[in-house]
Design a protein around this motif. Sequence first.
Motif, PDB file in Angstrom:
ATOM      1  N   ARG A   1       2.278   1.726  -3.345  1.00 41.50           N
ATOM      2  CA  ARG A   1       1.271   2.254  -4.264  1.00 41.50           C
ATOM      3  C   ARG A   1       1.116   3.756  -4.055  1.00 41.50           C
ATOM      4  O   ARG A   1       1.050   4.523  -5.013  1.00 41.50           O
ATOM      5  CB  ARG A   1      -0.070   1.540  -4.058  1.00 41.50           C
ATOM      6  N   ARG A   2       1.103   4.182  -2.782  1.00 39.80           N
ATOM      7  CA  ARG A   2       0.946   5.609  -2.502  1.00 39.80           C
ATOM      8  C   ARG A   2       2.077   6.403  -3.164  1.00 39.80           C
ATOM      9  O   ARG A   2       1.888   7.499  -3.665  1.00 39.80           O
ATOM     10  CB  ARG A   2       0.958   5.838  -0.985  1.00 39.80           C
ATOM     11  N   ILE A   3       3.281   5.802  -3.192  1.00 37.75           N
ATOM     12  CA  ILE A   3       4.425   6.499  -3.785  1.00 37.75           C
ATOM     13  C   ILE A   3       4.333   6.517  -5.312  1.00 37.75           C
ATOM     14  O   ILE A   3       4.601   7.531  -5.942  1.00 37.75           O
ATOM     15  CB  ILE A   3       5.743   5.807  -3.369  1.00 37.75           C
TER      16      ILE A   3
ATOM     17  N   ALA B   1       0.834  -1.207   0.000  1.00 38.52           N
ATOM     18  CA  ALA B   1       0.000   0.000   0.000  1.00 38.52           C
ATOM     19  C   ALA B   1       0.867   1.255   0.000  1.00 38.52           C
ATOM     20  O   ALA B   1       0.563   2.238  -0.686  1.00 38.52           O
ATOM     21  CB  ALA B   1      -0.934  -0.014   1.203  1.00 38.52           C
ATOM     22  N   GLU B   2       1.962   1.226   0.779  1.00 38.73           N
ATOM     23  CA  GLU B   2       2.859   2.392   0.802  1.00 38.73           C
ATOM     24  C   GLU B   2       3.537   2.588  -0.552  1.00 38.73           C
ATOM     25  O   GLU B   2       3.682   3.711  -1.038  1.00 38.73           O
ATOM     26  CB  GLU B   2       3.905   2.227   1.910  1.00 38.73           C
TER      27      GLU B   2
ATOM     28  N   ALA C   1       0.025  10.258  -7.469  1.00 34.28           N
ATOM     29  CA  ALA C   1       1.059  10.756  -6.563  1.00 34.28           C
ATOM     30  C   ALA C   1       1.921  11.827  -7.216  1.00 34.28           C
ATOM     31  O   ALA C   1       2.647  12.546  -6.538  1.00 34.28           O
ATOM     32  CB  ALA C   1       1.946   9.597  -6.111  1.00 34.28           C
TER      33      ALA C   1
ATOM     34  N   ILE D   1       3.065  13.463  -3.685  1.00 29.76           N
ATOM     35  CA  ILE D   1       3.842  12.720  -2.688  1.00 29.76           C
ATOM     36  C   ILE D   1       5.316  12.984  -2.976  1.00 29.76           C
ATOM     37  O   ILE D   1       5.921  12.342  -3.824  1.00 29.76           O
ATOM     38  CB  ILE D   1       3.537  11.212  -2.771  1.00 29.76           C
TER      39      ILE D   1
ATOM     40  N   GLN E   1       5.258  11.833   3.988  1.00 27.88           N
ATOM     41  CA  GLN E   1       3.933  11.578   3.414  1.00 27.88           C
ATOM     42  C   GLN E   1       3.722  10.089   3.170  1.00 27.88           C
ATOM     43  O   GLN E   1       2.598   9.636   2.989  1.00 27.88           O
ATOM     44  CB  GLN E   1       3.782  12.332   2.084  1.00 27.88           C
ATOM     45  N   VAL E   2       4.825   9.339   3.132  1.00 28.26           N
ATOM     46  CA  VAL E   2       4.718   7.904   2.882  1.00 28.26           C
ATOM     47  C   VAL E   2       4.271   7.189   4.157  1.00 28.26           C
ATOM     48  O   VAL E   2       3.385   6.343   4.132  1.00 28.26           O
ATOM     49  CB  VAL E   2       6.070   7.344   2.405  1.00 28.26           C
ATOM     50  N   ARG E   3       4.888   7.540   5.267  1.00 27.78           N
ATOM     51  CA  ARG E   3       4.527   6.972   6.558  1.00 27.78           C
ATOM     52  C   ARG E   3       4.803   8.059   7.593  1.00 27.78           C
ATOM     53  O   ARG E   3       5.867   8.681   7.542  1.00 27.78           O
ATOM     54  CB  ARG E   3       5.379   5.734   6.854  1.00 27.78           C
TER      55      ARG E   3
ATOM     56  N   GLU F   1       1.698   5.524  -7.605  1.00 24.21           N
ATOM     57  CA  GLU F   1       0.506   5.628  -8.452  1.00 24.21           C
ATOM     58  C   GLU F   1       0.494   6.978  -9.196  1.00 24.21           C
ATOM     59  O   GLU F   1       1.111   7.944  -8.744  1.00 24.21           O
ATOM     60  CB  GLU F   1      -0.760   5.466  -7.612  1.00 24.21           C
TER      61      GLU F   1
END
Lengths: 335, 315
Positions: free
Chosen positions: A134-136, A131-132, A141, A145, A150-152, A138
């Motif tokens: 993907r957050r970075i 999931a992390e 982002a 991002i 912002q990642v964690r 996608e």
Amino acid sequence: MRLTTSLFAAVAAATLSGALALRPHPAAAQATIAIDGSSTVFPITEAVAEEFQRTNRNVRVTVGISGTGGGFKKFCRGETQIQDASRPILQAEMEECRRAGIRYVELPIAFDAVTVVVSPRNRFVECLTVAELRRIWEPAAQGRITNWNQVRPGFPDARLSLYGAGADSGTFDYFTEAVVGRAKASRGDYTASEDDNVLVQGVARDPNALGYIPFAYVAAHARDLKTVAIDGGRGCVQPSAETVLNGTYAPLSRPLFLYVNLQALERPEVRRFVEFYLSPAGRDLIREVRYVPLPEQAYEIGLRRVRERIAGTGYGGRAEVAMPIAEVLQHEPRE
Amino acid sequence: MSGAVLEPPAAARGLPQPPIGGLRAHADLIFAALGLLAMLVAVLTLAALVLDLAVRGLPRLDLQFLTSFPSRRPSQAGILSAWVGTTLVMLVTAAITIPLGIGAAIYLEEYAPRNRLTDLIEINVANLAGVPSIIYGLLALGLFVYALGLGRSILTAGLTLALLVLPIIIVATREALRAVPPTVREAAYALGATRWRMIADHLLPYSAGGIATGVIIALSRAIGETAPLITIGALTFIAFLPTPPIRPDFPFVSFQWLSDPFTVLPIQMFNWVSRPGTDFLPNAAAAGLVLIVMTIAMNLAAIVIRIRVRRRVKW
């Protein structure tokens, strides 16, 4: 005067050779096996081709690096007999091959892991969840991002600099499908290169960098890189030969493939080459170039597909991800 | 108009002149120093590059390296198929581009009427010299590989590079032709020579030095090109040589090699540099040295031609 004469001679020679070359040639006396495709598979195929030609001196094997996508274009035009692929054949490529009347045998040959890496000077990243990632990575982002925090939330306030595969690379297709969920869906504001050494250099020098590269490059640059464990839902797993083989390094381990033109397989030298590739000697070569061989069973299945001319793909045209070896082999090919 | 211009010079006004080595002499010195600096930057960069290559590549450079095919083992790998490929591609390039380039230049300089069409051609030739090489690769892929069906062969590569460097040869040849004094042309005409006799007996021999320089610059550029050859599909691993041009049976010569697959030195270098690990870097450096030696050898040939021409031509 002398110069004039030689000038005329040059013109004449050029015209003559041009005219002769344009004449259709009889088939070359020596059989040629043309291979092209993925740069990730290249080291294996190169090693196999080198050894094969040592014992089959009358066969000429050529290996190119056009990327998996570029290679399939040539393969489906009938220009190459064998295609190196770092992902299964996609729907559009199946269609292209069908239109040209090219049928193919799909052979899984080895395993590779896409490895997420940071600089050895990075002290805070040990493990990332899918999931992390993907957050970075996608597309949404892009431009948003840009900081590690912002990642964690626990990560420091530091600029996030990203390195990844270029869009012609099978690694890119595979990583985006595994992480983002759709092949080729990625943010664009990162340092992209088809040359993995560029990525290695970039990540090694920048403590705030994050990148993804094929496993073979990590093994070769162990001192310059720190591998990040991946949590695909069942805890953090470091990439290694064992975790790739037992399927726990998911979803970023992937099979590599050969696609062999079914018609070319009628040629004895092509068949000999493929059988050599799938033999125990081929396994040794795979290990030598730092890839993970599949379980024995996989090569038996491959040889059966060659023997019985079983055409088609077992993946239905998707760059399928997160698949344990056992499952890969269960896929009966369909056209 | 500024006041400085209207003011008479210091000497004219009877004032003491600035001492020798004043502002102007200083400016001269400063400019000389700047020029020297610019030259040194260029030369030292080149020297550093070559030295760096030599330090890393020389230990790897031996007969085995020149006579071996590529291999997965760095110590067994060699550049035989690469340097043979480079040599053959350059032969094809030279055979096509030299006659075409010189011919086009002679036409433009001596025969072409002064009109719009000629202007258009001249502008285009100049522009072509600046087109990125990858564009030529794309053109070649569509035209030579597919439309003409020449395949991904030595001939296709030679044609592609020939197109790429054609403008360089045309421009250089025109410069060389223009450098021949008009009086030479007029003298030849006065003696009743036709235009072609004047060109063949006077213009070309006198400008051969300049033309040779242009040709060598063009070929030196072609020998290092990678992008267009990758576009047309030059191969990375190739462990055999093209068909030999001489055969034991009739008709004794064979042009089969023109349609053979190939690789060239820059592509082999690129492949070695982009592999995992650093094991292959000495190989890449050694291949780079070979490439530089080939280029320097061509440049030496140009210098020799130039000196000989200069010795022969006197006016």
